[in-house]
Design an enzyme around this catalytic site. Sequence first.
Site, PDB file in Angstrom:
ATOM      1  NE  ARG A 179      -9.073  10.319   4.463  1.00  0.00           N
ATOM      2  CZ  ARG A 179      -8.834   9.100   3.942  1.00  0.00           C
ATOM      3  NH1 ARG A 179      -9.754   8.155   3.992  1.00  0.00           N
ATOM      4  NH2 ARG A 179      -7.671   8.832   3.378  1.00  0.00           N
TER       5      ARG A 179
ATOM      6  NE  ARG B 265      -4.875   8.288   7.027  1.00  0.00           N
ATOM      7  CZ  ARG B 265      -4.799   8.448   5.713  1.00  0.00           C
ATOM      8  NH1 ARG B 265      -4.689   7.398   4.915  1.00  0.00           N
ATOM      9  NH2 ARG B 265      -4.823   9.652   5.187  1.00  0.00           N
TER      10      ARG B 265
ATOM     11  CD  GLU C 165      -6.113   8.635  -4.393  1.00  0.00           C
ATOM     12  OE1 GLU C 165      -5.761   8.637  -3.196  1.00  0.00           O
ATOM     13  OE2 GLU C 165      -6.117   9.649  -5.104  1.00  0.00           O
ATOM     14  N   GLY C 166      -4.114   4.646  -2.326  1.00  0.00           N
ATOM     15  CA  GLY C 166      -3.925   3.393  -1.629  1.00  0.00           C
ATOM     16  C   GLY C 166      -2.637   3.261  -0.858  1.00  0.00           C
TER      17      GLY C 166
ATOM     18  CG  ASN D  72      -8.182  10.577  -0.380  1.00  0.00           C
ATOM     19  OD1 ASN D  72      -7.387   9.867  -0.972  1.00  0.00           O
ATOM     20  ND2 ASN D  72      -7.878  11.217   0.740  1.00  0.00           N
TER      21      ASN D  72
ATOM     22  CE  LYS E 203      -2.237  11.804  -4.655  1.00  0.00           C
ATOM     23  NZ  LYS E 203      -3.161  10.737  -5.089  1.00  0.00           N
TER      24      LYS E 203
ATOM     25  CE  LYS F 291       1.677  13.428  -2.127  1.00  0.00           C
ATOM     26  NZ  LYS F 291       0.452  13.899  -1.464  1.00  0.00           N
TER      27      LYS F 291
ATOM     28  CD  GLU G   3      -3.954  11.213  -0.744  1.00  0.00           C
ATOM     29  OE1 GLU G   3      -3.532  11.050  -1.904  1.00  0.00           O
ATOM     30  OE2 GLU G   3      -4.069  10.279   0.076  1.00  0.00           O
TER      31      GLU G   3
ATOM     32  CB  SER H 200     -10.877   3.397   3.596  1.00  0.00           C
ATOM     33  OG  SER H 200      -9.558   3.882   3.767  1.00  0.00           O
TER      34      SER H 200
END
Length: 472
Positions: free
Chosen positions: A112, A448, A368-369, A136, A307, A364, A134, A141
């Site tokens: 993603r 989001r 992740e998360g 992923n 990153k 950064k 970023e 998710s």
Amino acid sequence: MDPNEFVKETAVDWALSHGLVIRPPDGTLYSVVHAPFALFPTAYPRECYDHAFHLMPLFNKMVDNVARDGLFLSEIMDSLSKVDDFVAKIYDVYKKVEAEGVLQKINLGLHRSDYLLHTPLDGPGSKPVLQQVELNTIASSFSSLSNVVNQLHRYLHDSRLLPESLTKRGKLVENTSIQGIPKGIASAFKLYSQKTGVAEEKLAVIMVVQPGERNAFDQRWIEYTLLNKFKVRLFRKTLAEIGKEANLVGDDRRLFINGFEIAVTYFRAGYAPTDYPTDLEWDARLLVERSYSVKCPTAAYHLVGTKKLQQVLAKSGIVEKYLDKKEAAEVRTSFTGLYPLDDTPEGHAAVEKALKDPAKYVMKPQREGGGNNIYGKDIPGFLSKLTVNEREAFILMDLINHVPVENIMVRNGVLIKAAVVSEFGTYGIWLSEGDEVHLNETGGYLMRTKSHESNEGGVAAGFAVLDSPLLV
């Protein structure tokens, strides 16, 4: 009653009735709360939406080409692994299997690419452009619940509960994200069966999950779609369970668990140090990586998502090694300023810029998360605590200038009116075997939305809500 309260009550009941749910924060297994969502879809430029969909297959191709360049990957990771213990352990898994010999040549990528809209500071008439936040490459998710929230907004639209000012301004667009990831997994599963000659009914998929996963229902839709549409069976297993229950059979190291040969291992965990509390979990990750099962992702794909790799690929002439000239130019349109913080002239210059004007940047780490980045005024103090070597574990990125709009978020049944910004991501589905590409497409989107005052964008981490774009 406030009209928005009525819409909220209607929307929450719809969400609970249609599986737009997560487990409550206290970890209770047998109850749910609605997933946080935007009450109304948020306006989004159609041109930027189309551009994001166009770019995703190029990023899929780039990830695979970079992952197969062992010399380049090792050059970056040899340095990064000295200052980041977690990356070092993933890299160690990669090196051990490379040395032993990679048996499985099928690669499945479920990626993603996330973007914010950047409005250049050239004046009020400047058009917003996509800027990548970023890329992923592991555990991307919300592909299922992002589809369900889109259905919620369509229900509100059809029930004439959306403001007329919105419906006249733009158009809701269908989200196919609930189909994309199952399609990728099923395609890899069937290719494995075809290549090995093992009947599909003797094969299964493992989804690697975290214990007590709150976002299990987003994951369960993948499981149900695999079974109902593709007749593919999936087992949910933690890394610890894999470490205890799985074994490798034969010279080609077939992976078996629960009496089934595992055709595909799909990671929805394993992206954070907390997923490996003991050696058992690390042993399980190595066991899977050594196996003949198709891994999503491989350790190589996982490392491409760091990153540091994102920063290095943005340097002049690097991404051009992995895409043709036209493709590289198109991908570069989404790059923002990315800088090393290492012991090089470029790294020292970036540190000086961050200390001089920290409000323009975000630091950064390789994580992740959500909840891991350092923003603005917090950067100088954080930098001052790091040695020159420790700085190498971070990159510096230009802070994207996003213009907020008004919307209403719903979290735990409460209306939250705020100036908001939206992070828009597209899912990428990639399946290849060496140079042969079987699947390369965009598999829907995730939107989001968060308060303009919030820096982070994770839904599961509590920063953002699920949303749909209203194309304008």
